[in-house]
Design an enzyme around this catalytic site. Structure first.
Site, PDB file in Angstrom:
ATOM      1  N   THR A 269      -7.026  11.672   3.457  1.00 15.85           N
ATOM      2  CA  THR A 269      -6.468  10.774   2.435  1.00 15.85           C
ATOM      3  C   THR A 269      -7.657  10.311   1.594  1.00 15.85           C
ATOM      4  OG1 THR A 269      -6.790   8.724   3.688  1.00 15.85           O
ATOM      5  CG2 THR A 269      -4.686   9.867   4.030  1.00 15.85           C
TER       6      THR A 269
ATOM      7  N   TYR B 191      -6.778   3.358  13.453  1.00 18.25           N
ATOM      8  CA  TYR B 191      -7.301   4.639  13.945  1.00 18.25           C
ATOM      9  C   TYR B 191      -8.295   4.362  15.067  1.00 18.25           C
ATOM     10  CZ  TYR B 191      -9.341   9.231  14.171  1.00 18.25           C
ATOM     11  OH  TYR B 191      -9.771  10.450  14.630  1.00 18.25           O
TER      12      TYR B 191
ATOM     13  N   TYR C  99     -16.725   4.704  13.366  1.00 15.19           N
ATOM     14  CA  TYR C  99     -15.365   4.186  13.192  1.00 15.19           C
ATOM     15  C   TYR C  99     -15.034   3.079  14.204  1.00 15.19           C
ATOM     16  CZ  TYR C  99     -10.820   3.771  11.245  1.00 15.19           C
ATOM     17  OH  TYR C  99      -9.731   3.232  10.609  1.00 15.19           O
TER      18      TYR C  99
ATOM     19  N   GLY D  44       0.849  -1.203   0.000  1.00 13.73           N
ATOM     20  CA  GLY D  44       0.000   0.000   0.000  1.00 13.73           C
ATOM     21  C   GLY D  44       0.876   1.241   0.000  1.00 13.73           C
TER      22      GLY D  44
END
Ligand code: NAD
Length: 395
Positions: free
Chosen positions: A276, A225, A235, A48
């Protein structure tokens, strides 16, 4: 061709080659400005590697400690008259700069979940580097074709258990509205873990270990995260958070594998929320990022991907340091984001943000600037009125 940004929702469908090269050069310059990372990695595989945290890892390894790097990524190549996705140009820019500095750099564009890309990368390590001493796992993908079953799994960004309503911002239009997201069903929860959980990282590490391509003491890191409570439903406690729990499970398994290999280690680094391509697709999170940027810039503690990873390498992994783990065994390079005074300032601003006051209450301008930079637009020193050739061969 004159290339201008064409933003569609949370993606930009064009990208600018020279702008991407210059953006990469800014990141390289940052790493160089911070000085060498003593004892840093020398032979590195980044999975990645073309954008975001993975690109920052590759640049930090190469320009912080002179590492030879192999990068795996999945980008749409350029064509005659059609720009590539930005990671394609980022990788060309990185590779040119690395080779100009006398550093080995080799690239594999394809599906890192597949056996084929793993085999190609392993063959390159064996032939060119012998072994690797660091593996960075930084994939963010919406889907995974499982290499053993052939089944295609799709990840979703949804709450788990109950629906979730909160504020969100259309970053392009600047409109703040309320969004309700229905909970994921069991299949979606399971699929998201197949895509964004730890199985693929384990497959990479097992394959490297079986092939004896891990140098004694080799380390591996993957990124996660956590963030503040205002984003937890979507999240930390949502489908992606459950997948990240599986990534933590994998970290422990890989850590035991690497411990037996000359005392290496594997761990999760919890990184800061940043603009991002991956994060801009998550509902609610871009509004949080726009507020966070304003507060952290005012506090003088704002960082981007490159500052985060340079700090991770220089103060936690190398330079005579060892990682300082939290109670769950994770490195917290999100420490500055999570400082109580920063989070209490976010909590104060959050309830009052509206479309009308978005520009003053948040750093939406900074968000947009960063977003466009991901695609090579708005980078200093680039003449965007000039003709440029979009079709660039991979190096
Ligand atoms: P990104 O979208 O910028 O980068 C994703 C990378 O994965 C790119 O190089 C892309 O080419 C590659 N990729 C995607 N699918 C692939 C595939 N099938 N095969 C090969 N390569 C593939 O994302 P990012 O934000 O840098 O995320 C990287 C990691 O960091 C993720 O694990 C993410 O959860 C984590 N993270 C992100 C943030 C944030 O705010 N952006 C914060 C903390 C942690």
């Amino acid at each position: 061709m004159i290339i201008k940004p064409k933003v569609r929702g949370f993606v930009c469908i064009t990208s600018h080659p020279e702008g991407c090269f210059a953006h990469v050069q800014e990141w390289i310059d940052h790493v160089k400005s911070r000085g060498p990372i003593n004892g840093g990695p020398k032979r590195v595989l980044v999975i990645g590697s073309s954008t975001g945290y993975g690109l920052a890892s590759r640049i930090t390894a190469a320009f912080g400690s002179g590492a030879a790097t192999i990068g795996a990524f999945f980008e749409r190549p350029s064509e005659e008259g059609r720009p590539a996705t930005p990671g394609w140009y980022n990788t060309i820019g990185f590779t040119q700069a690395a080779r100009a500095a006398g550093l080995y750099a080799r690239n594999f564009n394809g599906d890192a979940f597949s056996d084929d890309i793993k085999r190609q990368a392993l063959d390159a390590i064996r032939a060119d580097l012998g072994q690797v001493d660091l593996v960075v796992y930084s994939l963010a993908s919406p889907r995974r074709t499982h290499p053993k079953t052939g089944a295609v799994h799709k990840s979703v960004l949804k709450p788990v258990g109950q629906s979730y309503t909160n504020k969100t911002v259309d970053t392009d239009k600047g409109v703040v509205s309320s969004v309700t997201i229905e909970p994921a069903n069991e299949q979606e929860v399971a699929d998201t873990t197949v895509v964004m959980g730890g199985e693929d990282w384990e497959m990479w590490m097992q394959a490297l270990s079986d092939a004896k391509l891990l140098a004694p003491g080799a380390q591996s890191v993957a990124y996660s995260y956590i963030g503040p409570e205002v984003t937890w439903a979507i999240y930390k406690n949502g489908t992606i958070g459950l997948a990240k729990n599986d990534l933590e499970r994998a970290a422990k398994h890989i850590d035991s594998l690497l411990k037996l290999n000359g005392g290496g280690r594997a761990f999760i680094s919890v990184n800061k929320a940043l603009v991002t391509q991956a994060s801009s697709a998550i509902p609610v999170v871009p509004l949080y990022i726009a507020i966070l940027y304003k507060i952290m810039k005012a506090a003088g503690t704002h960082e981007g991907c490159i500052e985060q990873i340079q700090r991770l390498f220089a103060t936690q992994m190398y330079n005579g340091h060892t990682p300082k783990f939290d109670e769950a065994g994770r490195v917290r390079i999100d420490d500055w984001e999570m400082r109580p005074e920063i989070q209490s300032a976010v909590r104060q601003i959050w309830p009052g943000v509206t479309t009308e006051n978005l520009a003053t209450e948040t750093d939406i301008a900074g968000y947009r600037t960063e977003f466009l930079k991901l695609f090579g637009f708005g980078v200093a020193g680039i003449n965007y009125e000039a003709e440029t050739e979009p079709h660039r061969p991979m190096l």
